[in-house]
Scaffold this motif. Sequence first.
Motif, PDB file in Angstrom:
ATOM      1  N   MET A  88       0.850  -1.159   0.000  1.00 22.43           N
ATOM      2  CA  MET A  88       0.000   0.000   0.000  1.00 22.43           C
ATOM      3  C   MET A  88       0.900   1.228   0.000  1.00 22.43           C
ATOM      4  O   MET A  88       1.815   1.331   0.793  1.00 22.43           O
ATOM      5  CB  MET A  88      -0.899  -0.033   1.226  1.00 22.43           C
ATOM      6  N   THR A  89       0.650   2.166  -0.888  1.00 18.99           N
ATOM      7  CA  THR A  89       1.498   3.344  -0.980  1.00 18.99           C
ATOM      8  C   THR A  89       1.068   4.391   0.031  1.00 18.99           C
ATOM      9  O   THR A  89      -0.056   4.381   0.536  1.00 18.99           O
ATOM     10  CB  THR A  89       1.409   3.964  -2.386  1.00 18.99           C
ATOM     11  N   LEU A  90       1.970   5.307   0.311  1.00 24.11           N
ATOM     12  CA  LEU A  90       1.673   6.378   1.242  1.00 24.11           C
ATOM     13  C   LEU A  90       0.492   7.198   0.752  1.00 24.11           C
ATOM     14  O   LEU A  90      -0.356   7.609   1.536  1.00 24.11           O
ATOM     15  CB  LEU A  90       2.907   7.260   1.446  1.00 24.11           C
ATOM     16  N   ASN A 108       3.022  -5.125  -7.818  1.00 27.88           N
ATOM     17  CA  ASN A 108       1.751  -5.846  -7.865  1.00 27.88           C
ATOM     18  C   ASN A 108       1.934  -7.298  -8.325  1.00 27.88           C
ATOM     19  O   ASN A 108       1.145  -8.162  -7.953  1.00 27.88           O
ATOM     20  CB  ASN A 108       0.741  -5.109  -8.748  1.00 27.88           C
ATOM     21  N   MET A 109       2.965  -7.570  -9.115  1.00 28.53           N
ATOM     22  CA  MET A 109       3.279  -8.957  -9.469  1.00 28.53           C
ATOM     23  C   MET A 109       3.737  -9.704  -8.218  1.00 28.53           C
ATOM     24  O   MET A 109       3.342 -10.851  -7.991  1.00 28.53           O
ATOM     25  CB  MET A 109       4.364  -9.017 -10.549  1.00 28.53           C
ATOM     26  N   LEU A 110       4.543  -9.033  -7.403  1.00 27.75           N
ATOM     27  CA  LEU A 110       4.966  -9.638  -6.146  1.00 27.75           C
ATOM     28  C   LEU A 110       3.746  -9.944  -5.277  1.00 27.75           C
ATOM     29  O   LEU A 110       3.650 -11.026  -4.699  1.00 27.75           O
ATOM     30  CB  LEU A 110       5.938  -8.717  -5.403  1.00 27.75           C
ATOM     31  N   THR A 134     -11.225 -11.476  -8.174  1.00 34.20           N
ATOM     32  CA  THR A 134     -11.971 -10.555  -7.315  1.00 34.20           C
ATOM     33  C   THR A 134     -11.498 -10.641  -5.872  1.00 34.20           C
ATOM     34  O   THR A 134     -11.292  -9.623  -5.210  1.00 34.20           O
ATOM     35  CB  THR A 134     -13.489 -10.845  -7.402  1.00 34.20           C
ATOM     36  N   GLU A 135     -11.298 -11.844  -5.389  1.00 32.46           N
ATOM     37  CA  GLU A 135     -10.826 -12.048  -4.015  1.00 32.46           C
ATOM     38  C   GLU A 135      -9.472 -11.379  -3.813  1.00 32.46           C
ATOM     39  O   GLU A 135      -9.249 -10.712  -2.796  1.00 32.46           O
ATOM     40  CB  GLU A 135     -10.725 -13.540  -3.732  1.00 32.46           C
ATOM     41  N   TRP A 181      -6.115  -7.564  -1.331  1.00 36.31           N
ATOM     42  CA  TRP A 181      -4.839  -6.867  -1.481  1.00 36.31           C
ATOM     43  C   TRP A 181      -4.999  -5.413  -1.925  1.00 36.31           C
ATOM     44  O   TRP A 181      -4.016  -4.695  -2.090  1.00 36.31           O
ATOM     45  CB  TRP A 181      -3.936  -7.621  -2.462  1.00 36.31           C
ATOM     46  N   LEU A 182      -6.254  -4.970  -2.133  1.00 35.60           N
ATOM     47  CA  LEU A 182      -6.561  -3.604  -2.580  1.00 35.60           C
ATOM     48  C   LEU A 182      -5.799  -3.226  -3.854  1.00 35.60           C
ATOM     49  O   LEU A 182      -5.226  -2.142  -3.962  1.00 35.60           O
ATOM     50  CB  LEU A 182      -6.291  -2.591  -1.463  1.00 35.60           C
ATOM     51  N   ILE A 183      -5.815  -4.145  -4.802  1.00 36.62           N
ATOM     52  CA  ILE A 183      -5.194  -3.904  -6.102  1.00 36.62           C
ATOM     53  C   ILE A 183      -6.327  -3.718  -7.108  1.00 36.62           C
ATOM     54  O   ILE A 183      -7.267  -4.513  -7.128  1.00 36.62           O
ATOM     55  CB  ILE A 183      -4.301  -5.093  -6.527  1.00 36.62           C
ATOM     56  N   PRO A 184      -6.251  -2.677  -7.937  1.00 33.22           N
ATOM     57  CA  PRO A 184      -7.325  -2.452  -8.913  1.00 33.22           C
ATOM     58  C   PRO A 184      -7.524  -3.661  -9.833  1.00 33.22           C
ATOM     59  O   PRO A 184      -6.566  -4.344 -10.202  1.00 33.22           O
ATOM     60  CB  PRO A 184      -6.832  -1.244  -9.714  1.00 33.22           C
ATOM     61  N   ARG A 185      -8.777  -3.890 -10.196  1.00 32.95           N
ATOM     62  CA  ARG A 185      -9.141  -5.039 -11.038  1.00 32.95           C
ATOM     63  C   ARG A 185      -8.386  -5.025 -12.367  1.00 32.95           C
ATOM     64  O   ARG A 185      -7.927  -6.065 -12.830  1.00 32.95           O
ATOM     65  CB  ARG A 185     -10.643  -5.047 -11.289  1.00 32.95           C
TER      66      ARG A 185
END
Length: 183
Positions: free
Chosen positions: A1-3, A59-61, A76-77, A82-86
């Motif tokens: 998560m970024t600042l 995001n690959m990590l 979706t899960e 992980w709060l990564i955009p779809r």
Amino acid sequence: MTLVRIRSIIQYEFGIKFKMGRGTTLKHYRKEIRQVIVSVNMIDGIYDILSKNRKIKQNMLALLYAIDDGKLHSQTEICEQWLIPRTTINTIVKECINDGYITFDTSRHTKEKIICITDKGKEYAQSILKQIYEIEYRAMEKTLSKYSVEFVQAMKEFADNLKFEIDHYTDGEQKMNDTAVNL
């Protein structure tokens, strides 16, 4: 998560008076909240460095980390957890499919496609994650020698509560200005 994402999550506090019981206001927790945010940002920066050192996107990590737990996951899960955009997950998943690291389980007749890591993907994930897991283990071992495992549960609880609060205020259930919140 970024600042930036963390800041956007907590910015709802400005213009809102928080009632925390017994006369406590948000300013009483400002120091603690700031320390948590600084620590989370430091951890995020460390994972960014680790991903750059392995010549992969952060995001690959996160995707490799998510699917390396031996469980089945949908896109979706992973996006939600992980709060990564779809769109980002879709792009990374396509790359992994093209590289032969993952496939979709098509035997399940559901709307959600289940991601399956291939043998090649397991090898790739381990080549990326093995040293990271070792670093994490040593750091956790040092931390738990000083604090109980409850610190991990407390971090999760804080993250869950923060997510609930931001969802609560961005879904139109409460207005952001001149609103009092009982915590």
